[in-house]
Motif scaffolding. Structure first.
Motif, PDB file in Angstrom:
ATOM      1  N   LEU A   1     -13.186   7.095   9.822  1.00  0.00           N
ATOM      2  CA  LEU A   1     -11.729   6.937   9.872  1.00  0.00           C
ATOM      3  C   LEU A   1     -11.042   8.296  10.008  1.00  0.00           C
ATOM      4  N   ILE A   2     -11.548   9.296   9.312  1.00  0.00           N
ATOM      5  CA  ILE A   2     -10.952  10.627   9.399  1.00  0.00           C
ATOM      6  C   ILE A   2     -11.037  11.151  10.821  1.00  0.00           C
ATOM      7  N   ARG A   3     -12.165  10.981  11.469  1.00  0.00           N
ATOM      8  CA  ARG A   3     -12.318  11.468  12.846  1.00  0.00           C
ATOM      9  C   ARG A   3     -11.457  10.664  13.815  1.00  0.00           C
ATOM     10  N   ALA A   4     -11.303   9.368  13.560  1.00  0.00           N
ATOM     11  CA  ALA A   4     -10.452   8.551  14.429  1.00  0.00           C
ATOM     12  C   ALA A   4      -8.992   8.992  14.347  1.00  0.00           C
ATOM     13  N   VAL A   5      -8.531   9.301  13.142  1.00  0.00           N
ATOM     14  CA  VAL A   5      -7.153   9.784  12.979  1.00  0.00           C
ATOM     15  C   VAL A   5      -6.988  11.145  13.653  1.00  0.00           C
ATOM     16  N   SER A   6      -7.984  11.991  13.522  1.00  0.00           N
ATOM     17  CA  SER A   6      -7.908  13.313  14.154  1.00  0.00           C
ATOM     18  C   SER A   6      -7.841  13.208  15.675  1.00  0.00           C
ATOM     19  N   ALA A   7      -8.495  12.203  16.231  1.00  0.00           N
ATOM     20  CA  ALA A   7      -8.526  12.046  17.685  1.00  0.00           C
ATOM     21  C   ALA A   7      -7.307  11.312  18.235  1.00  0.00           C
ATOM     22  N   ALA A   8      -6.479  10.738  17.375  1.00  0.00           N
ATOM     23  CA  ALA A   8      -5.321   9.961  17.841  1.00  0.00           C
ATOM     24  C   ALA A   8      -4.292  10.881  18.499  1.00  0.00           C
ATOM     25  N   ASN A   9      -3.673  10.386  19.560  1.00  0.00           N
ATOM     26  CA  ASN A   9      -2.627  11.139  20.251  1.00  0.00           C
ATOM     27  C   ASN A   9      -1.252  10.912  19.621  1.00  0.00           C
ATOM     28  N   THR A  10      -1.083   9.790  18.934  1.00  0.00           N
ATOM     29  CA  THR A  10       0.186   9.472  18.292  1.00  0.00           C
ATOM     30  C   THR A  10       0.203  10.066  16.881  1.00  0.00           C
ATOM     31  N   PRO A  11       1.330  10.638  16.434  1.00  0.00           N
ATOM     32  CA  PRO A  11       1.398  11.161  15.064  1.00  0.00           C
ATOM     33  C   PRO A  11       1.087  10.064  14.039  1.00  0.00           C
ATOM     34  N   VAL A  12       0.315  10.420  13.009  1.00  0.00           N
ATOM     35  CA  VAL A  12      -0.123   9.472  11.985  1.00  0.00           C
ATOM     36  C   VAL A  12       0.412   9.919  10.633  1.00  0.00           C
ATOM     37  N   VAL A  13       0.967   8.962   9.902  1.00  0.00           N
ATOM     38  CA  VAL A  13       1.468   9.212   8.543  1.00  0.00           C
ATOM     39  C   VAL A  13       0.565   8.479   7.560  1.00  0.00           C
ATOM     40  N   SER A  14       0.096   9.187   6.533  1.00  0.00           N
ATOM     41  CA  SER A  14      -0.746   8.597   5.491  1.00  0.00           C
ATOM     42  C   SER A  14       0.124   8.254   4.292  1.00  0.00           C
ATOM     43  N   ALA A  15       0.066   6.989   3.864  1.00  0.00           N
ATOM     44  CA  ALA A  15       0.823   6.539   2.688  1.00  0.00           C
ATOM     45  C   ALA A  15      -0.103   5.673   1.839  1.00  0.00           C
ATOM     46  N   ILE A  16      -1.046   6.326   1.182  1.00  0.00           N
ATOM     47  CA  ILE A  16      -2.088   5.628   0.439  1.00  0.00           C
ATOM     48  C   ILE A  16      -1.900   5.848  -1.049  1.00  0.00           C
ATOM     49  N   GLY A  17      -1.792   4.743  -1.775  1.00  0.00           N
ATOM     50  CA  GLY A  17      -1.776   4.809  -3.232  1.00  0.00           C
ATOM     51  C   GLY A  17      -0.531   5.454  -3.785  1.00  0.00           C
ATOM     52  N   HIS A  18      -0.748   6.245  -4.860  1.00  0.00           N
ATOM     53  CA  HIS A  18       0.339   6.904  -5.558  1.00  0.00           C
ATOM     54  C   HIS A  18       0.242   8.410  -5.348  1.00  0.00           C
ATOM     55  N   GLU A  19       1.128   9.123  -5.999  1.00  0.00           N
ATOM     56  CA  GLU A  19       1.193  10.574  -5.830  1.00  0.00           C
ATOM     57  C   GLU A  19      -0.130  11.234  -6.194  1.00  0.00           C
ATOM     58  N   ALA A  20      -0.797  10.736  -7.240  1.00  0.00           N
ATOM     59  CA  ALA A  20      -2.033  11.369  -7.703  1.00  0.00           C
ATOM     60  C   ALA A  20      -3.222  11.071  -6.798  1.00  0.00           C
ATOM     61  N   ASP A  21      -3.143  10.034  -5.978  1.00  0.00           N
ATOM     62  CA  ASP A  21      -4.261   9.676  -5.109  1.00  0.00           C
ATOM     63  C   ASP A  21      -4.301  10.617  -3.914  1.00  0.00           C
ATOM     64  N   ARG A  22      -5.485  11.184  -3.636  1.00  0.00           N
ATOM     65  CA  ARG A  22      -5.624  12.129  -2.534  1.00  0.00           C
ATOM     66  C   ARG A  22      -6.862  11.802  -1.700  1.00  0.00           C
ATOM     67  N   PRO A  23      -6.878  10.686  -0.970  1.00  0.00           N
ATOM     68  CA  PRO A  23      -7.999  10.428  -0.068  1.00  0.00           C
ATOM     69  C   PRO A  23      -7.997  11.445   1.076  1.00  0.00           C
ATOM     70  N   LEU A  24      -9.109  11.558   1.765  1.00  0.00           N
ATOM     71  CA  LEU A  24      -9.212  12.522   2.852  1.00  0.00           C
ATOM     72  C   LEU A  24      -8.262  12.202   3.996  1.00  0.00           C
ATOM     73  N   LEU A  25      -7.814  10.962   4.072  1.00  0.00           N
ATOM     74  CA  LEU A  25      -6.836  10.611   5.108  1.00  0.00           C
ATOM     75  C   LEU A  25      -5.575  11.460   4.962  1.00  0.00           C
ATOM     76  N   ASP A  26      -5.201  11.797   3.735  1.00  0.00           N
ATOM     77  CA  ASP A  26      -4.019  12.636   3.520  1.00  0.00           C
ATOM     78  C   ASP A  26      -4.186  14.001   4.168  1.00  0.00           C
ATOM     79  N   GLU A  27      -5.425  14.503   4.198  1.00  0.00           N
ATOM     80  CA  GLU A  27      -5.665  15.845   4.721  1.00  0.00           C
ATOM     81  C   GLU A  27      -5.573  15.902   6.235  1.00  0.00           C
ATOM     82  N   VAL A  28      -6.031  14.870   6.907  1.00  0.00           N
ATOM     83  CA  VAL A  28      -6.075  14.890   8.376  1.00  0.00           C
ATOM     84  C   VAL A  28      -4.809  14.330   9.002  1.00  0.00           C
TER      85      VAL A  28
END
Length: 418
Positions: A234-261
Motif C-alpha cells: 500500500l505504501i508503494r502504491a500511494v507513492s506511485a499515485a499521480n493524484t495527491p493523497v491525504v491520509s486520515a487514519i485513526g486518531h492523532e496518536a496513530d502513526r501508520p506508515l501511510l501517514d509518512e508517504v
C-alpha cells in the motif's frame, strides 16, 4: 504337476503404473506419507480465525495476513501449555508447522510443533524496520510530496462501508464548501482483504482524470486493526499515485506508515475534511477584508496622487505657464526680426553685386560694340570675315549692325592694307 501362478511385478515408480498394472492404494499412501515426512518443519505467520479445543487437542485455522489462504492446524495441549497466556481468536501468531499424512483416511494435516503469539513489540519493531527501509529509498522525502489543489472540484474518498469516518468527511466537507463533490469507494479497511481492496480503489480513483485529490480515511482502532495501512504494498502504491493523497487514519496518536508517504497527513477524518476544502464563510470573510483593503489602498493612492498634483500645480511653471511662453515669444520675435534684417541685408548686397556683374557683362557684350557703330561681316556659312582676302568679288556677305543685319555682295578685289 501344475505350474505355480506367475508372480505380479509391482511398478517401482508412479510413472511406470498403468491400467493393466496399477499400484495398490496402500502403496500410494505409504509413498505419500514417506515423501511428506521428509519435509522439514517451517515457521509461518498468520491470524487465528477458528479455535476449537477438545480434551488435550486444539484445532486451529490459521489464515494468511495478506491473502485468502488458510490452513487447519492440530496443536497438542503440551504445546499450548507452554504459553503464558491462552490463545484467542483473532490473535496474530507465528507457528512451526510440520505436514502429516494420515494413511487410513488419506487426510493431510498440519501439526503445530510450536506456536507463539506475535506481541505488540514485535509488530512495532517490524513496522519500524520497514519505515527505515522505505525512508532510505526516499519514499518519505518531502520533495516528493505533491501540493493539494486550493479548491478541489471532485474528491476521491476511500473508506470503510458505512463507516463513521466516511460520514465525518462528507458532512464536514459539505459544511465547509457545499459545492464539493465526492467519488466514494467503500472497501474493507481491516482484515485480510484490506490491503488489496484499498490499493484497487486507489488505482481506480487515480486513473480518473476528474479526481483532484484522494482521501484514505479510517476511524481509530488497535495496532492490529491499523496494520493494513503500514503494509509495504500500500505504501508503494500511494507513492506511485499521480493524484495527491491525504491520509486520515485513526486518531492523532496513530502513526501508520501511510501517514509518512501521503502528500498530507490529517490527524483524523474530520481534520481531513478541514484540510482538503476551504471554509466558504472564511473565504467570504477574506474576500470582504481584501475588498476593504483594496478600497483603502485606492483611496490612499488617489489622495497621494492628488497631493502630488497640487504640489506640481503650485510650481511657477504651472501656476503661470503663460509667463514662460511670453518670454519665449519675445525671444522668437527678436530673433525673427534679426533674421529678417540679416536676410534683407544679404539680399540687397547680392542685388548690388548682380547689378555690377550685369553691367560688366553688358559692357563686354558684342551688342555694345555694335551700338558704338561697328559691324560684323559674315560669310554665308556664318563664319566671320577677318581678312580682306576672304571676301573676293561676288562673295555674298551678311553684315550685322546695331539695328539688325543685311546682305551684300563684294564687287572689287580686296586691297591689302599696309
Amino acid at each position: 504337476m501344475q505350474d505355480a501362478p506367475e508372480q505380479k511385478i509391482i511398478p517401482v515408480t508412479a510413472a511406470e503404473t498403468s491400467p493393466e498394472n496399477p499400484w495398490p492404494l496402500q502403496l500410494l499412501s505409504q509413498k505419500l506419507k514417506a515423501h511428506i515426512e521428509k519435509a522439514p518443519p517451517a515457521w509461518v505467520e498468520g491470524q487465528i480465525i477458528e479455535l476449537n479445543t477438545r480434551a488435550n487437542v486444539s484445532y486451529l485455522t490459521i489464515r494468511d495476513m495478506d491473502a485468502e489462504v488458510s490452513l487447519s492446524v492440530t496443536v497438542w495441549g503440551s504445546v499450548l501449555g507452554q504459553l503464558a497466556t491462552p490463545l484467542e481468536r483473532g490473535a496474530r501468531v507465528v507457528a512451526q508447522l510440520k505436514p502429516d499424512f494420515w494413511m487410513k483416511t488419506g487426510r493431510l494435516s498440519m501439526q503445530g510443533k510450536d506456536i507463539r503469539p506475535v506481541g505488540l513489540g514485535d509488530l512495532l519493531a517490524r513496522i519500524e524496520a520497514l519505515r527505515r527501509a522505505l525512508a532510505a529509498e526516499g519514499l518519505f522525502d518531502p520533495a516528493r510530496k505533491k501540493k493539494l489543489p486550493l479548491l478541489p472540484h471532485r474528491i476521491g474518498l476511500i473508506t470503510g462501508r458505512n463507516s463513521d469516518a466516511m460520514k465525518d468527511v462528507l458532512r464536514n466537507a459539505a459544511l465547509r464548501w457545499p459545492a464539493v463533490e465526492f467519488e466514494v469507494r467503500e472497501v474493507a479497511v481491516q482484515g485480510v482483504n484490506a490491503v488489496s481492496a484499498v490499493i484497487g480503489a486507489l488505482q481506480e480513483l487515480d486513473a480518473d482524470p476528474r479526481i483532484d485529490v484522494i482521501v484514505i480515511a479510517r476511524g481509530g482502532g488497535s495496532l492490529e486493526d491499523l496494520l493494513p495501512f503500514s503494509h509495504e504494498s500500500l505504501i508503494r502504491a500511494v507513492s506511485a499515485a499521480n493524484t495527491p493523497v491525504v491520509s486520515a487514519i485513526g486518531h492523532e496518536a496513530d502513526r501508520p506508515l501511510l501517514d509518512e508517504v501521503a502528500d498530507l497527513r490529517a490527524s483524523t477524518p474530520t481534520d481531513a475534511a478541514k484540510r482538503i476544502v476551504p471554509d466558504v464563510s472564511e473565504e467570504l470573510r477574506r474576500v470582504d477584508q481584501a475588498r476593504i483593503q483594496l478600497n483603502r489602498r485606492i483611496d490612499q493612492l488617489l489622495e497621494r496622487e492628488g497631493d502630488r498634483l497640487a504640489q506640481l500645480r503650485s510650481r511657477p511653471a504651472l501656476a503661470n505657464p503663460e509667463a514662460g511662453l511670453t518670454a519665449r515669444y519675445d525671444d522668437v520675435v527678436r530673433l525673427r526680426g534679426r533674421a529678417q534684417t540679416a536676410v534683407r541685408t544679404q539680399v540687397s548686397r547680392h542685388i548690388d553685386q548682380l547689378g555690377h556683374l550685369r553691367a560688366q557683362v553688358r559692357a563686354l557684350s558684342p551688342q555694345k560694340t555694335l551700338d558704338r557703330g561697328y559691324a560684323v561681316v559674315q560669310l554665308e556659312d556664318r563664319s566671320i570675315v577677318r581678312q580682306p582676302a576672304q571676301a573676293t568679288g561676288g562673295t555674298r556677305l551678311k553684315i550685322r549692325v546695331a539695328g539688325g543685319d543685311f546682305t551684300a555682295v563684294a564687287n572689287a578685289s580686296p586691297s591689302t592694307s599696309k
